[in-house]
Design an enzyme around this catalytic site. Structure first.
Site, PDB file in Angstrom:
ATOM      1  N   LEU A 150       0.815  -1.214   0.000  1.00  0.00           N
ATOM      2  CA  LEU A 150       0.000   0.000   0.000  1.00  0.00           C
ATOM      3  C   LEU A 150       0.842   1.255   0.000  1.00  0.00           C
ATOM      4  CD1 LEU A 150      -2.705  -1.086   2.617  1.00  0.00           C
ATOM      5  CD2 LEU A 150      -2.812  -1.253   0.117  1.00  0.00           C
ATOM      6  N   GLY A 151       2.074   1.152   0.489  1.00  0.00           N
ATOM      7  CA  GLY A 151       2.933   2.327   0.544  1.00  0.00           C
ATOM      8  C   GLY A 151       4.286   1.965   1.104  1.00  0.00           C
ATOM      9  N   GLY A 153       8.208   3.883   2.752  1.00  0.00           N
ATOM     10  CA  GLY A 153       8.883   5.086   3.212  1.00  0.00           C
ATOM     11  C   GLY A 153      10.298   4.780   3.633  1.00  0.00           C
ATOM     12  N   PHE A 155      11.520   4.101   6.506  1.00  0.00           N
ATOM     13  CA  PHE A 155      11.726   3.096   7.546  1.00  0.00           C
ATOM     14  C   PHE A 155      11.052   1.753   7.257  1.00  0.00           C
ATOM     15  CE2 PHE A 155      11.834   7.258   9.726  1.00  0.00           C
ATOM     16  CZ  PHE A 155      13.179   7.253  10.066  1.00  0.00           C
ATOM     17  N   GLU A 157       7.570  -0.449   5.009  1.00  0.00           N
ATOM     18  CA  GLU A 157       6.449  -0.510   4.076  1.00  0.00           C
ATOM     19  C   GLU A 157       5.156  -0.814   4.821  1.00  0.00           C
ATOM     20  OE1 GLU A 157       8.928  -2.331   0.253  1.00  0.00           O
ATOM     21  OE2 GLU A 157       7.848  -3.703   1.610  1.00  0.00           O
ATOM     22  N   VAL A 158       4.033  -0.552   4.145  1.00  0.00           N
ATOM     23  CA  VAL A 158       2.714  -0.936   4.646  1.00  0.00           C
ATOM     24  C   VAL A 158       2.060  -1.821   3.597  1.00  0.00           C
ATOM     25  CG1 VAL A 158       0.454  -0.147   5.413  1.00  0.00           C
ATOM     26  CG2 VAL A 158       2.481   1.202   5.964  1.00  0.00           C
ATOM     27  N   LYS A 172       2.423  -3.203   8.924  1.00  0.00           N
ATOM     28  CA  LYS A 172       3.491  -2.203   8.841  1.00  0.00           C
ATOM     29  C   LYS A 172       4.803  -2.919   9.135  1.00  0.00           C
ATOM     30  CE  LYS A 172       3.001   2.024  10.515  1.00  0.00           C
ATOM     31  NZ  LYS A 172       2.955   3.198  11.436  1.00  0.00           N
ATOM     32  N   ASP A 264       1.247  14.212  16.038  1.00  0.00           N
ATOM     33  CA  ASP A 264       1.404  14.201  14.577  1.00  0.00           C
ATOM     34  C   ASP A 264       0.045  14.069  13.908  1.00  0.00           C
ATOM     35  OD1 ASP A 264       2.730  14.349  12.183  1.00  0.00           O
ATOM     36  OD2 ASP A 264       3.419  12.269  12.187  1.00  0.00           O
ATOM     37  N   ARG A 268      -2.884  12.965   6.685  1.00  0.00           N
ATOM     38  CA  ARG A 268      -2.103  11.797   6.245  1.00  0.00           C
ATOM     39  C   ARG A 268      -2.119  10.695   7.291  1.00  0.00           C
ATOM     40  NH1 ARG A 268       1.231  15.956   7.526  1.00  0.00           N
ATOM     41  NH2 ARG A 268       2.503  15.678   9.408  1.00  0.00           N
ATOM     42  N   ASN A 269      -2.430  11.041   8.538  1.00  0.00           N
ATOM     43  CA  ASN A 269      -2.446  10.059   9.630  1.00  0.00           C
ATOM     44  C   ASN A 269      -3.864   9.728  10.102  1.00  0.00           C
ATOM     45  OD1 ASN A 269       0.336   9.797   9.657  1.00  0.00           O
ATOM     46  ND2 ASN A 269       0.604  11.537  11.033  1.00  0.00           N
ATOM     47  N   ASP A 282      -1.299   6.115  13.232  1.00  0.00           N
ATOM     48  CA  ASP A 282       0.105   6.511  13.343  1.00  0.00           C
ATOM     49  C   ASP A 282       0.420   7.141  14.698  1.00  0.00           C
ATOM     50  OD1 ASP A 282       2.767   7.183  12.926  1.00  0.00           O
ATOM     51  OD2 ASP A 282       2.423   7.623  10.810  1.00  0.00           O
TER      52      ASP A 282
END
Length: 415
Positions: A150-151, A153, A155, A157-158, A172, A264, A268-269, A282
């Site tokens: 799904l995504g 970054g 650190f 992946e998801v 995650k 945060d 996006r979260n 998140d």
């Protein structure tokens, strides 16, 4: 007697209702808004299906919940001391039976004309992995099948995954060597203590070998930011935007009650699920905020802050509180009303910090009602203690149309 609750409530609904229980099939008593939505969405109801319930936020008042093309919309039914019910004072009904009778014959400003009463069904709680892992968080990673990325970054992946070939999950992963595994797992430790319908639910972890997994419930529509940007006003209008904000405020009010700060909070979260469900996610930066009997968390480590979402006092002194989350919520409201636009567009973080020091605030976006913008400004009060609580924000957004607009004005935005 056809209605539960106090005798006075039954009397106010009218004697006719009690003599003929079939006429009260639309009355669901003191059920919660979220339960009303489940009843209307999960059963075989059609557009126009409706129910009347006791208001959660205003003792003695009632609320109308109605299904409109798969979306449940809510109206407060106000009552007069001398008797009578109304949505708008231009039309007052002596009983709720008369109220229902009128709106089943004509829309008269409602989103849709009332149809059949909502079917009373026992909505089963959806099965999820948490029932199996509540006492044992570590599970066999071979029970998790990764299906679709799904995504990704810096650190990890998801992934969309499947547990035991039965239960959809989100996974995650931590990229080996990208960060301290203890920092990664701190999010899972926090999530173990948090259980609320508007917060992402932790199911399990896999920590015995790399890559480490954090396994949560799956929200199929991804982040709220992408969801808003992809729609850009095609199907999502103010009614849905206010509902998004109310659901997030509900989850944050729970964090507030549990003495946690998120640190945060942003579109996006927030994740989007089926049937217009929105949940805060998140918790990597979340912390308990009760420190030395003060509602402040002072970060001892260098943390990269999302400046455009961060409260001025947190930027200046690295001090966070639930009130700094309220500031971030105001920015989230900006994202919601602008369909996912980045706040302070074209400005650097340094420019934003300088402008905030001069009491600058984001201007009212085009097509943003003044009342919605006023809530944003309350969240951006320069004095943290003067910002509203999330509980207050939740109820203000729940009752947005009933308390901010007159009924006729509200319907200019219900489409």
């Amino acid at each position: 007697m056809c209605l539960p609750g106090e005798e006075g409530t039954t009397q106010r609904l009218s004697w006719q209702c009690c003599r003929n229980p079939d006429r009260c099939r639309w009355f669901f008593g003191a059920i919660k808004r979220t339960d009303a939505e489940k009843q209307l969405v999960y059963s075989e109801n059609q557009t126009g299906a409706f129910l009347i319930r006791e208001s959660e936020s205003q003792k003695g008042d009632f609320a109308l919940s109605v299904l409109d093309e798969g979306i449940v919309k809510h109206y407060r039914i106000r009552s007069l001391d001398e008797g009578g019910f109304f949505l708008t004072q231009r039309r007052i009904f002596s009983t709720l039976n008369e109220f229902v009778s009128h709106y089943t014959k004509t829309r008269d400003g409602l989103c849709v004309q009332l149809g059949k009463p909502c079917l009373k069904v026992q909505v089963p709680a959806p099965f999820d992995l948490s029932y199996k892992t509540v006492d044992q968080w570590e599970i066999d990673r071979n029970s998790i099948q990764l299906l679709k990325r799904l995504g990704s970054g810096q650190f990890g992946e998801v992934w969309e995954g499947l547990w035991n070939n039965t239960t959809p999950v989100a996974v995650k992963t931590l990229k080996p060597g990208s960060m301290d595994p203890n920092d990664f797992l701190r999010e899972a430790q926090i999530m173990k203590n948090l259980r609320h319908p508007k917060l992402i639910q932790l199911y399990a972890v896999c920590t015995l070998e790399d890559p480490i997994y954090i396994i949560t419930e799956l929200m199929r529509h991804g982040s709220l930011q992408e969801y808003l940007q992809n729609d850009a006003g095609t199907k999502i209008h103010l009614t849905q935007q206010v509902d998004m904000a109310a659901q997030v405020a509900s989850g944050m009010a729970y964090l507030e009650s549990q003495n946690y700060i998120h640190r945060d909070l942003a579109a996006r979260n927030v994740l989007v699920g089926e049937h217009n469900i929105y949940k805060v996610a998140d918790f990597g930066l979340a912390r308990v905020f009760k420190v030395d009997n003060e509602d402040i968390y002072e970060s001892k480590h260098e943390v990269k802050l999302p400046v455009k979402w961060t409260a001025p006092e947190a930027i200046r002194a690295n001090k966070f509180s639930i009130k700094s989350d309220v500031w971030s919520f105001g920015i989230l409201l900006y994202e919601i009303i602008t369909y996912g636009k980045i706040p302070y567009s074209g400005m650097t973080g340094a420019q934003v910090i300088q402008l905030l020091g001069q009491n600058y605030r984001l201007p009212q976006p085009p097509n943003c009602p003044q009342e919605f913008y006023s809530i944003m400004l309350e969240c951006w009060n320069g004095e943290p203690k003067e910002r509203p609580t999330f509980e207050a924000l939740h109820w203000k957004l729940e009752d947005y149309y009933e308390t901010v607009f007159s009924y006729s004005e509200a319907n200019n935005f219900i489409r």
